[in-house]
Design an enzyme around this catalytic site. Sequence first.
Site, PDB file in Angstrom:
ATOM      1  N   GLU A 195       0.841  -1.200   0.000  1.00  0.00           N
ATOM      2  CA  GLU A 195       0.000   0.000   0.000  1.00  0.00           C
ATOM      3  C   GLU A 195       0.873   1.245   0.000  1.00  0.00           C
ATOM      4  O   GLU A 195       1.657   1.475   0.943  1.00  0.00           O
ATOM      5  CB  GLU A 195      -0.924   0.009   1.211  1.00  0.00           C
ATOM      6  CG  GLU A 195      -1.808   1.262   1.253  1.00  0.00           C
ATOM      7  CD  GLU A 195      -2.768   1.268   2.423  1.00  0.00           C
ATOM      8  OE1 GLU A 195      -3.314   2.340   2.740  1.00  0.00           O
ATOM      9  OE2 GLU A 195      -2.977   0.198   3.014  1.00  0.00           O
TER      10      GLU A 195
ATOM     11  N   CYS B  47       6.062   9.152  13.272  1.00  0.00           N
ATOM     12  CA  CYS B  47       7.225   8.932  14.147  1.00  0.00           C
ATOM     13  C   CYS B  47       7.936  10.243  14.457  1.00  0.00           C
ATOM     14  O   CYS B  47       8.340  10.505  15.603  1.00  0.00           O
ATOM     15  CB  CYS B  47       8.189   7.946  13.495  1.00  0.00           C
ATOM     16  SG  CYS B  47       7.570   6.265  13.368  1.00  0.00           S
TER      17      CYS B  47
ATOM     18  N   ALA C 184       7.459 -17.191  22.864  1.00  0.00           N
ATOM     19  CA  ALA C 184       6.749 -17.761  21.722  1.00  0.00           C
ATOM     20  C   ALA C 184       5.318 -17.244  21.714  1.00  0.00           C
ATOM     21  O   ALA C 184       4.748 -16.916  22.757  1.00  0.00           O
ATOM     22  CB  ALA C 184       6.763 -19.284  21.789  1.00  0.00           C
TER      23      ALA C 184
ATOM     24  N   LYS D  92      -8.288 -15.580  15.537  1.00  0.00           N
ATOM     25  CA  LYS D  92      -8.422 -15.176  14.125  1.00  0.00           C
ATOM     26  C   LYS D  92      -9.865 -14.894  13.735  1.00  0.00           C
ATOM     27  O   LYS D  92     -10.263 -15.113  12.598  1.00  0.00           O
ATOM     28  CB  LYS D  92      -7.819 -16.254  13.216  1.00  0.00           C
ATOM     29  CG  LYS D  92      -6.350 -16.512  13.492  1.00  0.00           C
ATOM     30  CD  LYS D  92      -5.791 -17.667  12.710  1.00  0.00           C
ATOM     31  CE  LYS D  92      -4.334 -17.926  13.123  1.00  0.00           C
ATOM     32  NZ  LYS D  92      -3.762 -19.103  12.464  1.00  0.00           N
TER      33      LYS D  92
ATOM     34  N   LYS E 269       0.489  19.703   9.571  1.00  0.00           N
ATOM     35  CA  LYS E 269      -0.317  20.623   8.766  1.00  0.00           C
ATOM     36  C   LYS E 269      -1.776  20.672   9.234  1.00  0.00           C
ATOM     37  O   LYS E 269      -2.713  20.722   8.441  1.00  0.00           O
ATOM     38  CB  LYS E 269      -0.276  20.230   7.281  1.00  0.00           C
ATOM     39  CG  LYS E 269       1.109  19.998   6.722  1.00  0.00           C
ATOM     40  CD  LYS E 269       1.995  21.227   6.852  1.00  0.00           C
ATOM     41  CE  LYS E 269       3.385  20.950   6.246  1.00  0.00           C
ATOM     42  NZ  LYS E 269       4.286  22.106   6.433  1.00  0.00           N
TER      43      LYS E 269
ATOM     44  N   ASP F 293       2.007 -14.333  12.446  1.00  0.00           N
ATOM     45  CA  ASP F 293       0.903 -14.920  11.702  1.00  0.00           C
ATOM     46  C   ASP F 293      -0.005 -13.796  11.203  1.00  0.00           C
ATOM     47  O   ASP F 293      -0.688 -13.150  11.996  1.00  0.00           O
ATOM     48  CB  ASP F 293       0.116 -15.870  12.611  1.00  0.00           C
ATOM     49  CG  ASP F 293      -0.915 -16.693  11.833  1.00  0.00           C
ATOM     50  OD1 ASP F 293      -1.224 -16.320  10.684  1.00  0.00           O
ATOM     51  OD2 ASP F 293      -1.387 -17.698  12.381  1.00  0.00           O
TER      52      ASP F 293
ATOM     53  N   HIS G 298      -2.275  10.107  -1.903  1.00  0.00           N
ATOM     54  CA  HIS G 298      -2.354   8.826  -2.599  1.00  0.00           C
ATOM     55  C   HIS G 298      -2.212   9.013  -4.102  1.00  0.00           C
ATOM     56  O   HIS G 298      -1.598   8.191  -4.782  1.00  0.00           O
ATOM     57  CB  HIS G 298      -3.681   8.131  -2.273  1.00  0.00           C
ATOM     58  CG  HIS G 298      -3.622   7.310  -1.027  1.00  0.00           C
ATOM     59  ND1 HIS G 298      -3.262   5.995  -1.032  1.00  0.00           N
ATOM     60  CD2 HIS G 298      -3.861   7.637   0.275  1.00  0.00           C
ATOM     61  CE1 HIS G 298      -3.293   5.515   0.200  1.00  0.00           C
ATOM     62  NE2 HIS G 298      -3.666   6.506   1.019  1.00  0.00           N
TER      63      HIS G 298
ATOM     64  N   ASN H 159       0.866   6.952  -5.264  1.00  0.00           N
ATOM     65  CA  ASN H 159       0.418   5.715  -5.907  1.00  0.00           C
ATOM     66  C   ASN H 159       0.289   5.832  -7.412  1.00  0.00           C
ATOM     67  O   ASN H 159       0.185   4.840  -8.113  1.00  0.00           O
ATOM     68  CB  ASN H 159      -0.933   5.279  -5.341  1.00  0.00           C
ATOM     69  CG  ASN H 159      -0.811   4.820  -3.909  1.00  0.00           C
ATOM     70  OD1 ASN H 159       0.260   4.912  -3.336  1.00  0.00           O
ATOM     71  ND2 ASN H 159      -1.909   4.342  -3.332  1.00  0.00           N
TER      72      ASN H 159
END
Length: 1038
Positions: free
Chosen positions: A713, A724, A808, A847, A878, A923, A1019, A1023
């Site tokens: 994306e 950040c 784990a 899930k 902004k 996962d 975008h 993109n």
Amino acid sequence: MVSSFGSPCFATVLRPFACLARQSAKYPIHVIVATLLLSSVAYLSSVQSYLKDWKTHLETDSVPFKWGDENLFNECTHYYKSSNEDDWHLVASSDTQFLFPYHEYFLYPLNFQNYGLDAALPELPNEVYRSGNIAYSLLESFELPGILTSDDGTQWKSLASKDTLLKFEHQFLKTVEDIMETNHLEFTDLLIVSTTLITLLYTLFNLFKQMQKIGSKLWLGLSTLINSLCAFFLALYTVQCVIQTQVPVVTLIQGIPFLIIIIGFKNKINMASYTMKRFGIINISTKITSDKIISDAVANECIPLVREYAIAIVTFLGCILCLNSMNRLVDFCFLAIFVLLYDFLLTVTFYAAILSLKMEINTVHRSAIIKQTLEEDSTPLAASVTLVEPKKRNKTSILTSNSTIIFAKSLIIFFLLFINLYNVNMRWVLSTARAVYSSFTMEELPSFISVKNNPMFAHSVLISIAPTQYYEPTQGHNMSENITWLLLKKLASAIADRFISKVLFVILILSLSTNVYLLNAAKVHTEYTVNAFHKSLLSEEISKQTPKAVSRESALSTVKRVLSPRPVTVTPPSFSLVMSDEEDSSENSDSSSTLSDTSLTSVEAVMKAGKLSLLRNNDITGLVMANKLPLYALEKELGNKLRAVEIRRKAISILARSPVLNSNRVPFKNYDYDRVFGRCCENVIGYIPIPLGIIGPLVIDGTPFHIPMATTEGCLVASAMRGCKAINAGGGAVTVLTRDGMTRGPCVRFPSLKRSGACKLWLDTTEGQDCIKNAFNSTSRFARLRHIKTALAGDLLFIRFSTTTGDAMGMNMISKGVEHCLNQMIENFGWEDMEIVSVSGNYCTDKKAAAINWIEGRGKSVVAEAVIPGEVVKSLLKSDVEALVDLNITKNLVGSAMAGSVGGFNAHAANIVTALFIASGQDPAQNVESSNCITLMSEENGNLKISVTMPSIEVGTIGGGTVLEPQAAMLDLLGVRGPHPTHPGENSQQLAKIVACAVMAGELSLCAALAAGQLVQSHMTHNRATSVKPPENGKKSS
């Protein structure tokens, strides 16, 4: 980090010492041995000098002295008889000074204990009476010898008695008194020295306590003391050789404790703490080694040490210049300066080598933990282990528990101690204890003394009867002491021998060489331990399916013999049964994939003979298409995973009539399939490259992190990067871990609702919780059951286990424990009528979107917060604070509520979570519950406060996709790869915090873009920057 006056200057000074520390860390054993040898030489030289002075002092001060006369006199029983009387009178020790002038005698009762030995008794000096084994000696002073010899040569040795201990006490007090008089010390000086020594003991205790917090119960604290002792002996030797002076013992006793207390061990503790924490963060890495960590530790943590030592050295130099008339103080100041210099030098060499060796040992230990963890979670070998083994362990848990082992070791130690005490003169120990604790018994005046008109006592006489002295022959039990002394003496003589000393030196060199070799071998073992474990599992699986290997020549001859009765005929083009070494992997599948019945039978015969790997790829493809060879069995049958992938691609491209799989558009080469097979994927046909970006550094709880994100994306990484920067401008993010517990919710059924309800009530009690907890915890050294939640639906009972799983993610680990608990409930806990419907009853919930995960949490529950300055909101984002707060309420709270969202009160948390999961080997399907998040924003003093609450982040740093090398490298980048060396679970908890903070950065940037109307524009810019022509069918895109 130290940010104080002079730090840049000290940092520059430390650079060469950091390099020196790094070299010392590379060769730790060499540095340690060299340091100890030099310090031993200095110790022997300095101590020898002091011993010579003490010997001279003792010889010059050895005037005739009756040790402990006054004390022994008070222990005696006194009888007095005047010259004009015949009767004896009992007199107290304090009254003897008031008697008339008299002659004084000491009467010694001697008891010779021969214990049945046929040994002659010795003759005594001035013996006056003997009866059996008891004899009396009348002397004019306390001059009774410790060893007596009889006529047959038997030696009789005096046992321990109270007068011996009184002599020692008297001599000790006299020595202290002499030292105080010689050095003009007063009682207050002695009190100050005693207080200093007590403070010193507390400092040493605090050293070991702090080192224990770091993770070392003994060795790091002991190494710190050895480092200081070596510096002290080297400084003492240097002062004696360079300045040609000797610091008095009294000055050392007074000054050294003050020096240790003032300087302390704080800097060495900080250095060790930095090293161990950094080692725990970077985990096992080939890029950041132990010597690099030591170098960074010296560069970062030794600045306060250099500053304090520099100030102390300048102070001591000032004392030398200003108080040069005080010789003792000047000598001690020189000694203190050299102690500080040597201590710093040894800190960056000897102590650095100790820390490096500690890390290497921890690395080897950690590799073993990795093996154990992988065996317990996500491996075919571990998954195949039945639940009978935990039951067996339960039966023998009492014998194999730590408390039982410690108790057994204690019994052995006490037994060995008793044997050694008995062998080394046990009765001497008993007699000493008897002499110390026995009360004084008054001796009666013997009849041979009290007889009247005794010519020996015609004048005034005072007879003092001493306590009975016991003697034993130096034979039998007493001989063991002499033998021990003789053995020690012979051993010392042997070591001093020229030849034997050289042999011992050679043995020492060989031992050191062996240790260096073993350390290097351990490093190599650690580097490849995980790969070796995987290969061992795979070879174990292959060995079960594949016969023993044979040579190529024998295989060819076997093939010829098998096929000789039947000539091979195939449809054009022709093929060879035996694969050539230079076979073209891209040969046309369509022309050679269909075999005739005769050729198929022949090829199948070769496969059944165990020679499948000798066939051509086209022949094996034909077997697959003819359903003679399953696709999933290619890796096991061929023993070559890359070739298995290639053949599978060719077969599926024909079966699916999609030649794209037989082209380069889907890559499959240059990949480590050993890490994939049996763990991450089945029926592998290649891999899908995904763009990998990075954001950061993002400061989380004071530590900067560069965070990887794998995504397709556009704008996602750029947007999170802007978030950040904004978070760092406000000082970084702060996190809180509120819960850690992976869940599994099995479903069970009972014949009636009454039984289901009874089981629920039992599980909710303390007894039921404890039984299940003990059963669950016995299945793993990492998984620990926290609590159980139950729910009824008719006669169906749902039980939600919440457990910690170390580092784990732990689904396999917890599933094994849950299954064991359910079996225990049926077999041992009285629920024989319980039916296990499913180990996973969707009460987990895994899930799938579920309110229980949002409310109760699953995995790691983390809250992250940051404060963004108002100016940064305007200049970087902004936007303004009010607009962001209003947008968050309207979109993330009200809008999500209108949609009936569960855990979706955020802008796009799933975007960040999924990208980070793919990059770090998690996962991706668990993004469903891991993306549960509520984003809150508020205005605070003109600044923007933002927080994200994520109750169900499911991550792990070992097992699953983390074994893949690219994903493992990203965990190395974050410093959380593998299990934490000292606190299992901390690495996965840190990863969950990183996920939450990355989500907060993404939330902040996207909400700002929406508030400013920048979303569509960004975008369209990123993109749609360039139009990429789609690759032609079968051709690789450029």
